[in-house]
Write an enzyme that holds these catalytic residues in place. Structure first.
Site, PDB file in Angstrom:
ATOM      1  N   SER A  16       0.801  -1.220   0.000  1.00 48.43           N
ATOM      2  CA  SER A  16       0.000   0.000   0.000  1.00 48.43           C
ATOM      3  C   SER A  16       0.835   1.271   0.000  1.00 48.43           C
ATOM      4  CB  SER A  16      -0.943   0.013   1.210  1.00 48.43           C
ATOM      5  OG  SER A  16      -0.211  -0.109   2.421  1.00 48.43           O
ATOM      6  N   ASP A  71      -2.762   8.150   7.992  1.00 54.13           N
ATOM      7  CA  ASP A  71      -3.610   7.256   8.771  1.00 54.13           C
ATOM      8  C   ASP A  71      -2.716   6.448   9.706  1.00 54.13           C
ATOM      9  OD1 ASP A  71      -2.488   5.242   7.198  1.00 54.13           O
ATOM     10  OD2 ASP A  71      -4.220   5.075   5.872  1.00 54.13           O
ATOM     11  N   HIS A 109       0.206   4.851   7.049  1.00 49.00           N
ATOM     12  CA  HIS A 109       0.808   5.440   5.856  1.00 49.00           C
ATOM     13  C   HIS A 109       1.208   6.898   6.042  1.00 49.00           C
ATOM     14  CE1 HIS A 109      -2.122   2.263   4.582  1.00 49.00           C
ATOM     15  NE2 HIS A 109      -1.020   1.829   3.995  1.00 49.00           N
TER      16      HIS A 109
END
Length: 355
Positions: free
Chosen positions: A34, A322, A325
């Site tokens: 991600s 978040d 990340h």
């Protein structure tokens, strides 16, 4: 940011030789999780690892979510900007015969790991093995388009950026309800991961990869999702020690691969120190907060910025977007350090994201 000496020198020379030709001819293939995904999981109907909803993308061009797990750009996006090329598109957005395959592809997938069982509870994601399978299909399509000799040349001269391994800890070994954390000691687990990675990088080489940069892991014990496990809110020392051991073993593997494959130019990019400095000394980089996320979603499961999340008042104050990340601003700083290490000459300042 330290990158293994001789491997770095070879990688820089190879990169310079490529970029001197022209930015238009530079082909990059990106693999990862991600941290570098640009939307592959949007095309996986049942994937729970996705970010195609507000507030993601609020600071990206157009202001809408694209599948990137941040408020703006990934490090890969910014490196592409600096190389003067568009960010490679997500593999799953392209048709088998798309001409875009000739210019580079992003295979990264949120929740992906080196181990195939990493992130199982996300239902669908492209593991590193899956991503290599996709690259194999890409090469087959390129071969059909331009012939075997030209396809081999393209793949040999392309640049490969790989950033993976975080989920093998965060969404596997560190989850008490998953088997690996119960079955393996930390030493056994890192051996399993490195042995698997060895086979995967060898397979990439056999498919034509020659100029490969592998991003090491940052201090995972300091990301918000891990800090919440500490009664004092501090970094988890044990987790960071495991990460350092992983990085050390990958460095050894990279050296072995360069010896095993004399015409390979594998490099290890050690991002640990840079990320830790950003967290330990946020004000030196223009941040105010580095221990919690802008979205205030610091939980060790979930931790994504949901549409009902309450954003911080100033997104540029936060290192983390978040619970997992970095923010666009943090990614820009880390990309600048990475770029200036990989490429000689003063790097250009990455343009700010469009409002």
């Amino acid at each position: 940011m330290a990158i293994q000496g001789l491997a770095l020198a070879a990688f820089i020379l190879a990169a310079k030789a490529t970029t001197v030709v022209s930015a238009a001819s530079l082909v990059t293939f990106i693999f990862g999780d991600s941290l570098t995904e640009v939307g592959n999981n949007n095309y996986l109907q049942y994937s729970l690892a996705r970010s195609d909803f507000p507030w993601y993308g609020i600071d990206y061009s157009g202001g809408k979510a694209t599948g990137r797990f941040t408020n703006g750009r990934t490090i890969g996006d910014i490196i592409s900007e600096k190389l003067g090329i568009p960010p490679p598109p997500p593999y799953l957005s392209l048709s088998k015969n798309d001409d875009a395959l000739l210019k580079g592809v992003n295979y990264a997938s949120g929740g992906a790991g080196i181990l195939n069982d990493t992130g199982l509870y996300f239902i669908q994601r492209l593991s590193f093995d899956d991503q290599i399978d996709c690259f194999k299909k890409t090469k087959e399509s390129i071969t059909t388009k331009i012939g075997a000799e030209a396809a081999n040349k393209l793949c040999n001269e392309a640049m490969y950026f790989i950033g993976i391994g975080s989920n093998d800890y965060v969404n596997n070994y560190l989850q008490p309800f998953l088997a690996d954390g119960q079955e393996y000691t930390p030493e056994e687990f890192v051996k399993l991961v490195i042995t698997t990675l060895d086979n995967q990088l060898t397979r990439l080489y056999q498919l034509g990869a020659r100029k490969v940069a592998f991003h090491g892991l940052g201090p995972l014990g300091c990301i918000p999702s891990q800090r919440v496990k500490s009664k004092t809110g501090k970094c988890l020392k044990r987790v960071n020690e495991w990460v350092l051991e992983f990085n050390s073993e990958v460095k050894k593997l990279i050296a072995t691969l360069n010896h095993r494959f004399p015409n390979a130019k594998f490099a290890f990019a050690d991002t640990y120190g840079d990320v830790l400095d950003l967290i330990d000394n946020p004000t030196a980089y223009g941040f105010k907060v580095s221990n919690t996320s802008c979205c205030n979603v610091d939980t060790n499961i979930g931790g994504l910025c949901l549409p009902n999340s309450k954003l911080c008042s100033n997104r540029t104050d936060y290192v983390f977007w978040d619970a997992f990340h970095p923010s666009d601003k943090a990614n820009a700083i880390l990309a600048e350090k990475f770029f200036s290490t990989l490429f000689s000459g003063p790097p250009s300042i990455a343009p700010k994201p469009s409002p």
